[in-house]
Write a protein that holds these residues in place. Sequence first.
Motif, PDB file in Angstrom:
ATOM      1  N   GLY A  72       0.827  -1.195   0.000  1.00 42.59           N
ATOM      2  CA  GLY A  72       0.000   0.000   0.000  1.00 42.59           C
ATOM      3  C   GLY A  72       0.861   1.244   0.000  1.00 42.59           C
ATOM      4  N   GLY A  73       0.204   2.411   0.126  1.00 39.37           N
ATOM      5  CA  GLY A  73       0.950   3.663   0.150  1.00 39.37           C
ATOM      6  C   GLY A  73       0.322   4.729  -0.715  1.00 39.37           C
ATOM      7  N   SER A  74       1.137   5.300  -1.590  1.00 39.39           N
ATOM      8  CA  SER A  74       0.800   6.497  -2.356  1.00 39.39           C
ATOM      9  C   SER A  74      -0.506   6.380  -3.139  1.00 39.39           C
ATOM     10  N   THR A  75      -1.341   7.420  -3.034  1.00 40.63           N
ATOM     11  CA  THR A  75      -2.561   7.471  -3.841  1.00 40.63           C
ATOM     12  C   THR A  75      -2.244   7.725  -5.310  1.00 40.63           C
ATOM     13  N   TYR A 130      -3.864  -4.998  -1.747  1.00 41.30           N
ATOM     14  CA  TYR A 130      -3.715  -3.594  -1.374  1.00 41.30           C
ATOM     15  C   TYR A 130      -4.410  -3.344  -0.043  1.00 41.30           C
ATOM     16  N   VAL A 131      -3.700  -2.696   0.872  1.00 40.99           N
ATOM     17  CA  VAL A 131      -4.207  -2.482   2.229  1.00 40.99           C
ATOM     18  C   VAL A 131      -4.181  -1.001   2.553  1.00 40.99           C
ATOM     19  N   GLU A 132      -5.294  -0.491   3.090  1.00 42.59           N
ATOM     20  CA  GLU A 132      -5.359   0.875   3.602  1.00 42.59           C
ATOM     21  C   GLU A 132      -5.540   0.817   5.109  1.00 42.59           C
ATOM     22  N   THR A 133      -4.765   1.602   5.829  1.00 46.55           N
ATOM     23  CA  THR A 133      -4.933   1.657   7.274  1.00 46.55           C
ATOM     24  C   THR A 133      -6.162   2.481   7.628  1.00 46.55           C
ATOM     25  N   SER A 176       1.885   8.191   0.746  1.00 44.11           N
ATOM     26  CA  SER A 176       3.245   7.657   0.802  1.00 44.11           C
ATOM     27  C   SER A 176       3.724   7.494   2.238  1.00 44.11           C
ATOM     28  N   GLY A 177       3.553   8.547   3.042  1.00 43.80           N
ATOM     29  CA  GLY A 177       4.024   8.501   4.425  1.00 43.80           C
ATOM     30  C   GLY A 177       3.320   7.423   5.235  1.00 43.80           C
ATOM     31  N   THR A 178       2.004   7.295   5.035  1.00 47.52           N
ATOM     32  CA  THR A 178       1.242   6.266   5.736  1.00 47.52           C
ATOM     33  C   THR A 178       1.719   4.877   5.342  1.00 47.52           C
ATOM     34  N   GLY A 179       1.976   4.691   4.041  1.00 47.91           N
ATOM     35  CA  GLY A 179       2.452   3.393   3.577  1.00 47.91           C
ATOM     36  C   GLY A 179       3.814   3.031   4.140  1.00 47.91           C
ATOM     37  N   ILE A 180       4.735   3.997   4.158  1.00 48.02           N
ATOM     38  CA  ILE A 180       6.076   3.729   4.678  1.00 48.02           C
ATOM     39  C   ILE A 180       6.019   3.445   6.173  1.00 48.02           C
ATOM     40  N   ILE A 214       7.215   0.027   8.083  1.00 47.27           N
ATOM     41  CA  ILE A 214       8.117  -0.017   9.236  1.00 47.27           C
ATOM     42  C   ILE A 214       7.466  -0.776  10.397  1.00 47.27           C
ATOM     43  N   ASP A 215       6.152  -0.600  10.555  1.00 49.40           N
ATOM     44  CA  ASP A 215       5.430  -1.239  11.657  1.00 49.40           C
ATOM     45  C   ASP A 215       5.136  -2.709  11.409  1.00 49.40           C
ATOM     46  N   GLY A 216       5.499  -3.213  10.229  1.00 50.11           N
ATOM     47  CA  GLY A 216       5.302  -4.630   9.940  1.00 50.11           C
ATOM     48  C   GLY A 216       3.942  -4.993   9.397  1.00 50.11           C
ATOM     49  N   GLN A 217       3.159  -3.975   8.953  1.00 55.16           N
ATOM     50  CA  GLN A 217       1.825  -4.242   8.425  1.00 55.16           C
ATOM     51  C   GLN A 217       1.821  -4.495   6.922  1.00 55.16           C
ATOM     52  N   LEU A 218       2.919  -4.132   6.237  1.00 52.59           N
ATOM     53  CA  LEU A 218       3.023  -4.315   4.797  1.00 52.59           C
ATOM     54  C   LEU A 218       4.307  -5.057   4.453  1.00 52.59           C
ATOM     55  N   ALA A 219       4.275  -5.776   3.326  1.00 49.48           N
ATOM     56  CA  ALA A 219       5.492  -6.430   2.835  1.00 49.48           C
ATOM     57  C   ALA A 219       6.381  -5.430   2.118  1.00 49.48           C
ATOM     58  N   PHE A 220       5.772  -4.468   1.413  1.00 46.48           N
ATOM     59  CA  PHE A 220       6.500  -3.379   0.758  1.00 46.48           C
ATOM     60  C   PHE A 220       5.534  -2.225   0.562  1.00 46.48           C
TER      61      PHE A 220
END
Length: 348
Positions: A73-76, A100-103, A110-114, A118-124
């Motif tokens: 996930g990440g950038s719109t 695709y995952v949205e918090t 982008s910032g939310t995805g990164i 870092i928190d281990g919720q996404l593979a990339f």
Amino acid sequence: MSQKNEIPLLILSFAITAGLIAGGFWWFTKNTGFNLNQSNSSNTNNPQVSTEKPSGKTFTSIKNVPTGLFNYGGSTSWAPIRLTVDSVITAVRPEFRLRYVETSKATPGSGTGIQSLIDGQLAFAQSSRPVLDQELSRAQQRGFSLNQIPVAIDGLAVAVNPSLNIPGLTLDQIKSIYTGKINNWSQVGGPNIPIKPYSRRITDGGTVELFVQDILGGQPFGSQVELVSTTTQALQKLAGSPGGIYYASAPEVVPQCSIRPLPLGRTQGNYTAPYQEPFVLPNECPGKRNKLNIEAFQSGKYPITRNLFVVVKQTGQIEQQAGVAYANLLLTEQGQELITQAGFVKIR
């Protein structure tokens, strides 16, 4: 057997064992894509930028694609790529499943995805701006570093109401508009109409962060800037506001029928359009649509361009393999052609 004869045999056995271990390690690194330098990159203070060139032309030719379901996930701004490219990846490589995952705790970007990475919720993660120093620090506190792999070129387009008669804007004029120093279009060669700037919040994603950092020089928005939640909402407001102005990723803006993308320049009168000439008028749309000025984006003649990145955790685990595989798939000839179809510009 005498002790004198045992010593040469022990030396020979040791040499054979060492050779087998060295050969096995060579085979492992060659066939798994493991990179010793990358695995130690957490000792540096800068994000690693991959320069590896994937072999092959198609998705089927990429090696070391892991099997499993991987959240990302990440950038719109990546939305057209997720729609156009990622669906083909999952069809051609069914073993590599993408979700695709949205918090629910923050606006997608982008910032939310990164942070989720870092928190281990996404593979990339997918990002429309480079990794920030504070994000590197947070990753290093968790015991790993981040690798940012550029896969496409994008530009920021500035749009106005289609009725506004103005040839273009310089970057300095855009800065003055959004910081409140210029508040009427007559101050930049246009009609006597108050300027109404729109923007998403700076916490909403990499596009706004990049705009504030690179165009505004870190200065805050002026009080006249109206904050909106989405680009769709902004474009609707822009269509009904004669003095409106808004910026977003070029593929989100250039093909739209209800607004007008502006030519931009570093100096007054020296403007480059984000669209291919001749300009398609609103009354010709949607039968015809404006297309990206790919040549100007690739050459850097257009003044606001950026890379899109796949951000990978350097952990040596399957999540790192998944992120690198995803980037390598996008960097194939097939991936780059699909990125073009999604409205972005090839990076190679």
